[in-house]
Design a protein around this motif. Structure first.
Motif, PDB file in Angstrom:
ATOM      1  N   LEU A 172       0.836  -1.214  -0.508  1.00  0.00           N
ATOM      2  CA  LEU A 172       0.412   0.009  -0.243  1.00  0.00           C
ATOM      3  C   LEU A 172       0.231   1.474  -0.198  1.00  0.00           C
ATOM      4  O   LEU A 172       1.201   1.581   0.915  1.00  0.00           O
ATOM      5  N   GLY A 173       0.609   2.275  -0.783  1.00  0.00           N
ATOM      6  CA  GLY A 173       0.962   3.815  -0.988  1.00  0.00           C
ATOM      7  C   GLY A 173      -0.022   4.921  -0.279  1.00  0.00           C
ATOM      8  O   GLY A 173      -0.737   4.128   0.271  1.00  0.00           O
ATOM      9  N   TRP A 174      -0.083   5.505  -0.727  1.00  0.00           N
ATOM     10  CA  TRP A 174      -0.900   6.936   0.007  1.00  0.00           C
ATOM     11  C   TRP A 174      -2.033   7.098  -0.566  1.00  0.00           C
ATOM     12  O   TRP A 174      -3.026   7.124  -0.829  1.00  0.00           O
ATOM     13  N   ASN A 175      -0.884   6.626  -2.204  1.00  0.00           N
ATOM     14  CA  ASN A 175      -2.907   6.818  -3.405  1.00  0.00           C
ATOM     15  C   ASN A 175      -2.408   6.127  -4.488  1.00  0.00           C
ATOM     16  O   ASN A 175      -2.915   5.495  -4.697  1.00  0.00           O
ATOM     17  N   HIS A 176      -1.569   4.194  -3.913  1.00  0.00           N
ATOM     18  CA  HIS A 176      -1.721   3.678  -4.779  1.00  0.00           C
ATOM     19  C   HIS A 176      -2.380   2.651  -4.711  1.00  0.00           C
ATOM     20  O   HIS A 176      -1.342   2.373  -2.943  1.00  0.00           O
ATOM     21  N   VAL A 177      -1.730   1.074  -4.751  1.00  0.00           N
ATOM     22  CA  VAL A 177      -1.209  -0.116  -3.867  1.00  0.00           C
ATOM     23  C   VAL A 177      -1.018  -1.282  -4.948  1.00  0.00           C
ATOM     24  O   VAL A 177      -1.514  -1.613  -6.514  1.00  0.00           O
ATOM     25  N   LEU A 178      -0.388  -1.707  -5.039  1.00  0.00           N
ATOM     26  CA  LEU A 178       0.275  -2.491  -5.915  1.00  0.00           C
ATOM     27  C   LEU A 178       0.221  -3.950  -5.571  1.00  0.00           C
ATOM     28  O   LEU A 178      -0.186  -4.435  -4.300  1.00  0.00           O
ATOM     29  N   GLY A 179       0.055  -4.779  -6.323  1.00  0.00           N
ATOM     30  CA  GLY A 179      -0.791  -6.366  -6.515  1.00  0.00           C
ATOM     31  C   GLY A 179       0.393  -7.201  -7.012  1.00  0.00           C
ATOM     32  O   GLY A 179       0.690  -7.125  -7.902  1.00  0.00           O
ATOM     33  N   LEU A 180       0.692  -7.987  -6.422  1.00  0.00           N
ATOM     34  CA  LEU A 180       1.488  -9.391  -7.017  1.00  0.00           C
ATOM     35  C   LEU A 180       1.159 -10.556  -6.547  1.00  0.00           C
ATOM     36  O   LEU A 180       1.346 -10.956  -5.918  1.00  0.00           O
ATOM     37  N   GLY A 192       8.571  -9.589  -5.402  1.00  0.00           N
ATOM     38  CA  GLY A 192       8.732  -9.472  -4.759  1.00  0.00           C
ATOM     39  C   GLY A 192       8.397  -7.723  -4.647  1.00  0.00           C
ATOM     40  O   GLY A 192       8.869  -6.983  -5.807  1.00  0.00           O
ATOM     41  N   ILE A 193       7.832  -6.621  -3.801  1.00  0.00           N
ATOM     42  CA  ILE A 193       7.462  -5.661  -3.723  1.00  0.00           C
ATOM     43  C   ILE A 193       6.612  -4.842  -2.897  1.00  0.00           C
ATOM     44  O   ILE A 193       7.381  -5.860  -1.838  1.00  0.00           O
ATOM     45  N   ALA A 194       7.156  -3.366  -3.063  1.00  0.00           N
ATOM     46  CA  ALA A 194       6.960  -2.394  -1.894  1.00  0.00           C
ATOM     47  C   ALA A 194       6.914  -1.339  -2.068  1.00  0.00           C
ATOM     48  O   ALA A 194       7.024  -0.937  -3.538  1.00  0.00           O
ATOM     49  N   SER A 195       5.930  -0.380  -1.585  1.00  0.00           N
ATOM     50  CA  SER A 195       5.702   1.343  -1.343  1.00  0.00           C
ATOM     51  C   SER A 195       5.822   1.978  -0.110  1.00  0.00           C
ATOM     52  O   SER A 195       5.975   1.512   0.508  1.00  0.00           O
ATOM     53  N   GLY A 196       5.864   3.216  -0.755  1.00  0.00           N
ATOM     54  CA  GLY A 196       6.365   4.594   0.128  1.00  0.00           C
ATOM     55  C   GLY A 196       5.331   4.929   0.088  1.00  0.00           C
ATOM     56  O   GLY A 196       3.979   4.790  -0.115  1.00  0.00           O
ATOM     57  N   SER A 197       5.401   6.479   0.431  1.00  0.00           N
ATOM     58  CA  SER A 197       4.566   7.555   0.401  1.00  0.00           C
ATOM     59  C   SER A 197       3.237   7.448  -0.907  1.00  0.00           C
ATOM     60  O   SER A 197       2.368   7.352  -1.575  1.00  0.00           O
ATOM     61  N   GLU A 198       4.378   7.521  -2.664  1.00  0.00           N
ATOM     62  CA  GLU A 198       4.029   7.795  -3.175  1.00  0.00           C
ATOM     63  C   GLU A 198       5.651   7.055  -4.618  1.00  0.00           C
ATOM     64  O   GLU A 198       5.503   7.684  -5.786  1.00  0.00           O
ATOM     65  N   HIS A 199       6.197   6.320  -3.534  1.00  0.00           N
ATOM     66  CA  HIS A 199       7.256   5.920  -4.779  1.00  0.00           C
ATOM     67  C   HIS A 199       7.301   4.286  -4.970  1.00  0.00           C
ATOM     68  O   HIS A 199       6.409   3.488  -3.856  1.00  0.00           O
ATOM     69  N   SER A 200       7.151   3.104  -6.000  1.00  0.00           N
ATOM     70  CA  SER A 200       7.013   1.776  -5.640  1.00  0.00           C
ATOM     71  C   SER A 200       8.487   1.223  -6.059  1.00  0.00           C
ATOM     72  O   SER A 200       8.979   1.381  -6.603  1.00  0.00           O
ATOM     73  N   VAL A 201       8.219   0.233  -5.492  1.00  0.00           N
ATOM     74  CA  VAL A 201       9.829  -0.991  -5.587  1.00  0.00           C
ATOM     75  C   VAL A 201       9.208  -2.106  -5.997  1.00  0.00           C
ATOM     76  O   VAL A 201       8.192  -2.520  -5.442  1.00  0.00           O
ATOM     77  N   LEU A 202      10.486  -2.644  -6.677  1.00  0.00           N
ATOM     78  CA  LEU A 202       9.845  -4.451  -7.390  1.00  0.00           C
ATOM     79  C   LEU A 202      11.202  -5.345  -6.985  1.00  0.00           C
ATOM     80  O   LEU A 202      12.733  -4.560  -7.374  1.00  0.00           O
ATOM     81  N   ILE A 203      11.531  -6.079  -6.892  1.00  0.00           N
ATOM     82  CA  ILE A 203      12.112  -6.838  -7.285  1.00  0.00           C
ATOM     83  C   ILE A 203      12.100  -8.265  -8.284  1.00  0.00           C
ATOM     84  O   ILE A 203      11.474  -9.188  -7.774  1.00  0.00           O
ATOM     85  N   VAL A 208      12.912  -6.112  -0.515  1.00  0.00           N
ATOM     86  CA  VAL A 208      13.226  -4.376  -0.719  1.00  0.00           C
ATOM     87  C   VAL A 208      11.645  -4.163   0.628  1.00  0.00           C
ATOM     88  O   VAL A 208      10.962  -5.211   0.836  1.00  0.00           O
ATOM     89  N   TYR A 209      12.326  -3.096   0.916  1.00  0.00           N
ATOM     90  CA  TYR A 209      11.272  -2.519   1.588  1.00  0.00           C
ATOM     91  C   TYR A 209      11.108  -0.831   1.328  1.00  0.00           C
ATOM     92  O   TYR A 209      11.988  -0.327   0.822  1.00  0.00           O
ATOM     93  N   CYS A 210      10.301  -0.397   2.090  1.00  0.00           N
ATOM     94  CA  CYS A 210      10.134   1.290   1.860  1.00  0.00           C
ATOM     95  C   CYS A 210       9.505   2.267   3.024  1.00  0.00           C
ATOM     96  O   CYS A 210       8.381   1.453   3.600  1.00  0.00           O
ATOM     97  N   GLY A 211       9.451   3.203   3.501  1.00  0.00           N
ATOM     98  CA  GLY A 211       9.063   4.485   4.098  1.00  0.00           C
ATOM     99  C   GLY A 211       8.511   4.980   3.563  1.00  0.00           C
ATOM    100  O   GLY A 211       8.550   5.039   2.069  1.00  0.00           O
ATOM    101  N   SER A 212       8.392   5.909   4.044  1.00  0.00           N
ATOM    102  CA  SER A 212       7.192   7.776   2.895  1.00  0.00           C
ATOM    103  C   SER A 212       8.461   8.041   1.882  1.00  0.00           C
ATOM    104  O   SER A 212       7.597   8.010   0.964  1.00  0.00           O
ATOM    105  N   GLY A 213       9.989   8.161   2.037  1.00  0.00           N
ATOM    106  CA  GLY A 213       9.848   8.805   1.613  1.00  0.00           C
ATOM    107  C   GLY A 213      11.755   8.630   0.784  1.00  0.00           C
ATOM    108  O   GLY A 213      12.987   8.925   0.547  1.00  0.00           O
TER     109      GLY A 213
END
Length: 389
Positions: free
Chosen positions: A257-265, A313-324, A371-376
């Motif tokens: 989950l991000g602040w304005n989006h959700v990723l699904g793997l 793997g996936i991760a979301s910050g407030s408004e950025h996304s990361v995948l591996i 991978v892990y995300c904080g807000s920024g």
């Protein structure tokens, strides 16, 4: 130390990399500055899990102990004070417990012990600590509401928390804290805030395997691969006060989950995104058939540029996304103002970009990455096989 942990330590070495917003010490670099490219951190104990919040980080070691660092102004580090920490420090109050799950929210933290106890600390002004009041705490306090129950996971969002309970009477999810966007899921009507955990409606018959919280959003995954979301609406859709299953031909194994989006793997290694109308919006997205039953025309977007690339793997910050990827490559996109994309600049990107993470000369190859995300900001934890001597 257990035998499998000794094997892990002798056969593999761990690397921890971080980048992005760092002005409150959250990157663990011992510097108060943003970093635009990946930084290799000083040697840490072997980490089994990280959780990144607004500007703080919680690390869980293989020995089931807890380290925290970064912003501590609300007591979220659990060190008994309300100051920042530039380096990882042990949470002494939890030293006599075996901790199995942790979660970092915006300014609060949650910890679950091996025997199912829950501890929280940090900002409590919205009741998100679940202690029956609206007081902040600088040391972890046991959530007595769950004293006779076994908690499996905790998830901390912006100003709310979720807890997943397992038991002979089935799985239950509880919510507490701010509910103004429906993120607690405890009522068909929005509630301002609750300071004691209350049962989430609509999941009683669901075998919940994991829970997530970020911003004003909540999510749950079932063991069958179904994804449920509630809280603030994605893509301008109305807020949802009770969990809704995302109708899909796909089975999901992870949600971020991000602040304005959700990723699904998906089980097949595909990544889909719902929302993302701000910095994470995609260029010319292909539309797929993942539709929330209460969002009439809302569709998620299949991430472009990932054809034939399997994601693990996936991760979301407030408004950025990361995948591996299955090859261990890290890709990022979305908001980049603080360098959280790790691309050497502060630009936003609307399609996944490959992050260049150096290969340590002492290590032969990467065996696994998370991978892990904080807000920024962003963290990558890699297990590496050392060269034979």
């Amino acid at each position: 130390m257990e035998a499998n942990e000794r094997v892990k330590e002798t056969e593999e070495k761990q690397e921890v990399w971080s980048w992005g917003a760092g002005t409150e010490g959250q990157l663990g670099t011992e510097k108060l500055q943003d970093e635009h490219i990946p930084q290799l951190l000083p040697l840490l104990p072997s980490i089994s899990r990280l959780s990144c919040g607004g500007a703080h980080v919680i690390a869980l070691t293989y020995g089931k102990k807890v380290l925290t660092w970064g912003r501590g102004a609300s007591g979220q580090l659990g060190h008994g004070n309300m100051v920042n920490s530039l380096e990882p420090k042990s949470v002494q109050v939890l030293s006599n417990f075996n901790i199995t799950h942790v979660s970092a929210g915006w300014n609060h933290s949650g910890f679950v012990s091996e025997c199912g106890q829950v501890f929280t600390c940090g900002d409590g002004s919205f009741g998100q600590l679940g202690l029956g009041d609206y007081v902040s705490q600088s040391s972890p306090i046991k959530v007595s509401h769950f004293a006779s129950r076994h908690v499996y996971q905790i998830a901390c969002g912006m100003r709310h928390s979720l807890a997943l309970l397992k038991g002979e009477h089935g799985d239950q999810v509880y919510g507490f804290g701010s509910g103004k966007r429906g993120q607690l899921g405890i009522s068909k009507e929005k509630v301002k805030a609750v300071s004691l955990p209350q049962s989430v409606s609509g999941l009683q018959e669901v075998n919940v395997s994991s829970i997530s919280a970020n911003g004003d959003h909540s999510a749950a995954l079932s063991s069958e691969g179904n994804l449920y979301t509630w809280g603030r609406g994605f893509g301008g859709a109305p807020d949802v006060c009770c969990p809704d299953r995302v109708i899909s031909r796909f089975s999901f194994k992870q949600a971020a989950l991000g602040w304005n989006h959700v990723l699904g793997l998906t089980d097949e290694g595909d990544v889909l995104m719902l929302g993302g109308s701000h910095h994470g919006v995609l260029n010319n997205p292909q539309k797929d058939v993942l539709v929330n039953q209460d969002l009439t025309e809302e569709q998620v977007k299949k991430i472009p540029g990932l054809n034939k690339i399997k994601v693990v793997g996936i991760a979301s910050g407030s408004e950025h996304s990361v995948l591996i990827t299955e090859n261990g490559e890290v890709m990022t996109w979305g908001w980049g103002e603080h360098g959280q994309l790790g691309l050497g600049d502060t630009c936003d990107h609307t399609c996944p970009q490959l992050v260049n993470i150096a290969q340590n000369a002492e290590h032969q190859y990467i065996t696994s990455s998370k991978v892990y995300c904080g807000s920024g900001f962003t963290f990558v934890v890699r297990a590496c096989r050392p060269k034979q001597t």
